[in-house]
Design an enzyme around this catalytic site. Structure first.
Site, short mmCIF file in Angstrom:
data_model
loop_
_atom_site.label_atom_id
_atom_site.label_comp_id
_atom_site.label_asym_id
_atom_site.label_seq_id
_atom_site.Cartn_x
_atom_site.Cartn_y
_atom_site.Cartn_z
N SER A 1 -4.35 -4.08 2.20
CA SER A 1 -3.38 -2.98 2.35
C SER A 1 -3.59 -2.38 3.73
CB SER A 1 -3.65 -1.91 1.28
OG SER A 1 -2.91 -0.74 1.55
N TYR B 1 -9.41 3.33 -3.66
CA TYR B 1 -8.42 2.30 -3.29
C TYR B 1 -8.72 1.79 -1.88
CZ TYR B 1 -3.90 -0.04 -2.82
OH TYR B 1 -2.93 -0.99 -2.65
#
Ligand code: NAI
Length: 272
Positions: free
Chosen positions: A146, A159
């Site tokens: 990401s 995350y």
């Protein structure tokens, strides 16, 4: 794209979003696809094999090693070999650490980072059992990191840690297996219009959502799952035969840097 037709690919997270779009793109390219997910596929996608024998779907929990092993075995039984994987199974989650329960930390790290390790482990072991092709290549592994694995985001914590881990795990695997014909790359998407993003930026999040859209310099919009699928297909194909060890942002310029509006303020933006 060169090299996809007739080959067999595993796509995890295939019931939704990026995984689903990539499975569809690979099928369009003439590949055989073994989709896998914790959850059932959407109604328009058959569970089990399709009639043409080019698509199969199996349940997997990427945090469970025996389940991942079974998924790889099922792909070999289906297509005869595993030529590549797009590992898109993942979850959102996190929060400022002083408020973050250890169970939530463990959930996000276990699905996103340990899941990537387990899928890569069993796919690569299978690729090493397969003979190399005449060009010396054995396969391609594509992970999903990401932009939040490349730079921090307020509240990202678990995350961001999981995706930063995916970036460096990917680079290490690229080094470890380059000599045996296996390429390993990560895609780092910006914000993509999928159920995951909807769950994070739903009602009440209009402010952050508008801010995020501004950071995608191309079109001030979210990315589309198909735009990630296109890059995944490239990295899985022979067109990327000299590409390994990358963490490739596909983010509309989100991580290119900041625009503080100075050129516009000085009237230097020019026509168009
Ligand atoms: P999504 O939520 O639409 O799809 C994720 C899929 O993973 C779901 O079908 C879910 O059932 C599956 N999954 C979750 N836990 C699993 C498990 N333990 N075993 C097997 N399958 C499991 O999400 P999306 O947006 O398609 O995301 C795909 C990947 O891309 C994720 O790794 C995500 O972190 C990453 N990503 C997504 C971005 C976005 O803006 N949507 C941005 C950057 C990265």
């Amino acid at each position: 794209m060169r090299g996809l037709g007739g080959r067999t690919y595993i796509v995890t997270g295939a019931a939704s979003g990026i995984g689903r779009a990539t499975a569809s793109r690979l099928l369009d390219e003439g590949a055989l696809v073994m989709g896998a997910d914790l959850h059932a596929p959407p109604d328009d996608v058959p569970e089990g094999k399709d009639e043409a024998g080019r698509w199969a779907f199996t349940r997997v929990d990427v945090t469970d090693e025996s389940s991942v092993d079974e998924m790889v075995r099922a792909a070999v039984a289906f297509g005869g070999a595993v030529d590549g994987v797009l590992h898109a199974a993942g979850v959102a989650g996190g929060g400022p650490v002083h408020l973050l329960a250890a169970t939530e930390w463990a959930r996000v790290i276990t699905v996103n980072l340990t899941g990537t390790y387990l899928v890569a482990k069993h796919v690569i072991a299978q690729m090493l059992r397969q003979p190399a092709r005449p060009d010396g290549q054995r396969g391609s592994v594509v992970t999903l990191a990401s932009i939040e694995g490349l730079e921090g985001t307020a509240g990202g914590s678990a995350y961001s840690a999981s995706k930063g881990g995916v970036v460096l795990l990917t680079k290490n695997m690229a080094i470890d297996y380059a000599g045996r014909g296996i390429r390993v790359n990560a895609i780092c998407p910006g914000f993509i219009a999928t159920p995951m993003t909807d769950s994070v930026l739903g009602p009440g999040m209009e402010g952050p959502r508008a801010d995020i859209l501004r950071e995608h310099k191309l079109g001030h919009r979210m990315g589309r799952p198909e735009e990630i699928a296109a890059v995944a297909a490239f990295l899985l194909s022979d067109e990327a035969s000299f590409v390994t060890g990358h963490a490739l942002p596909v983010d509309g310029g989100y991580t290119a840097g900041r625009d503080h509006g100075v050129t516009e303020m000085l009237g230097l933006s020019g026509p168009g």
